[in-house]
Design a protein around this motif. Structure first.
Motif, mmCIF file in Angstrom:
data_model
loop_
_atom_site.group_PDB
_atom_site.id
_atom_site.type_symbol
_atom_site.label_atom_id
_atom_site.label_comp_id
_atom_site.label_asym_id
_atom_site.label_seq_id
_atom_site.Cartn_x
_atom_site.Cartn_y
_atom_site.Cartn_z
ATOM 1 N N ALA A 1 -34.479 -0.595 49.752
ATOM 2 C CA ALA A 1 -34.552 -1.011 48.345
ATOM 3 C C ALA A 1 -34.520 -2.531 48.213
ATOM 4 C CB ALA A 1 -33.397 -0.396 47.551
ATOM 5 N N ASN A 2 -34.028 -3.215 49.219
ATOM 6 C CA ASN A 2 -33.866 -4.668 49.181
ATOM 7 C C ASN A 2 -35.149 -5.377 48.731
ATOM 8 O OD1 ASN A 2 -33.681 -7.433 49.906
ATOM 9 N ND2 ASN A 2 -32.102 -6.972 51.390
ATOM 10 N N TRP A 3 -36.229 -5.166 49.440
ATOM 11 C CA TRP A 3 -37.463 -5.891 49.140
ATOM 12 C C TRP A 3 -38.117 -5.388 47.859
ATOM 13 C CZ3 TRP A 3 -40.427 -8.994 53.065
ATOM 14 C CH2 TRP A 3 -39.539 -9.543 54.010
ATOM 15 N N PHE A 4 -38.035 -4.074 47.594
ATOM 16 C CA PHE A 4 -38.575 -3.543 46.336
ATOM 17 C C PHE A 4 -37.891 -4.206 45.147
ATOM 18 C CE2 PHE A 4 -39.183 0.550 48.884
ATOM 19 C CZ PHE A 4 -40.546 0.370 49.069
ATOM 20 N N GLU A 5 -36.551 -4.284 45.193
ATOM 21 C CA GLU A 5 -35.801 -4.869 44.083
ATOM 22 C C GLU A 5 -36.073 -6.363 43.949
ATOM 23 O OE1 GLU A 5 -32.137 -1.625 44.076
ATOM 24 O OE2 GLU A 5 -31.741 -3.658 44.779
ATOM 25 N N ARG A 6 -36.221 -7.051 45.065
ATOM 26 C CA ARG A 6 -36.558 -8.479 44.992
ATOM 27 C C ARG A 6 -37.919 -8.688 44.343
ATOM 28 N NH1 ARG A 6 -35.913 -11.454 50.515
ATOM 29 N NH2 ARG A 6 -36.727 -13.129 49.223
ATOM 30 N N GLU A 7 -38.879 -7.836 44.668
ATOM 31 C CA GLU A 7 -40.210 -7.952 44.080
ATOM 32 C C GLU A 7 -40.151 -7.716 42.569
ATOM 33 O OE1 GLU A 7 -44.716 -6.146 44.615
ATOM 34 O OE2 GLU A 7 -43.053 -5.170 45.647
#
Length: 151
Positions: free
Chosen positions: A111-117
């Motif tokens: 979820a880290n990169w999805f949420e950052r995007e």
């Protein structure tokens, strides 16, 4: 409101028993289940779905800007149970002013990169995210390009 036909589904019944009131509404369309979850319960619902219902894969997290509606934003989670080859969509609605939701990085590291995007392109905040900063746009960029009111 949750339609009566969905209350009989084992997944929905288990979720309601564990997290009463967490499901705001839902629909079953073409064999695909979509549940709208109260935004303050998203992390606990996701944890239950991963640990107890074996939705071990977070396929995607995205957002929708419904400019003329309130709540304006929607965060959409696509889950997958590899064991049963079942998919589930979760949605959370967020207000126009200060849109923010709990991070699910403690449940799925992906979820880290999805949420950052989503943060970068929509300006939606994720509480307790380990590294919430821009991922696509330069650090000095002003605004959020996927918002419908972005010039």
């Amino acid at each position: 409101m949750l339609p009566e036909q969905l209350r009989d589904l084992p997944l929905v019944a288990a979720l309601e028993a564990r997290e009463p009131g967490a499901i705001v509404s839902g629909k079953l369309d073409r064999g695909e289940l979509t549940l709208e979850v109260a935004r303050e319960r998203i992390a606990s619902v996701c944890r239950f779905l991963k640990e107890n219902r074996r939705y071990t894969r977070l396929s995607d997290v995205t957002a929708v800007d419904r400019l003329s509606e309130e709540p304006r934003f929607e965060v959409v989670y696509h889950l997958h149970s590899l064991e049963r080859n079942e998919r589930l969509r979760l949605k959370c609605r967020l207000p126009r002013e200060a849109p923010e939701i709990d991070s699910v990085t403690s449940v799925w590291r992906s979820a880290n990169w999805f949420e950052r995007e989503i943060f970068d392109l929509f300006g939606i905040g994720f509480r307790d995210h380990p590294d919430l900063r821009r991922i696509l746009m330069p650090e000095d960029w002003e605004g959020h390009p996927l918002r419908k009111d972005y010039p």
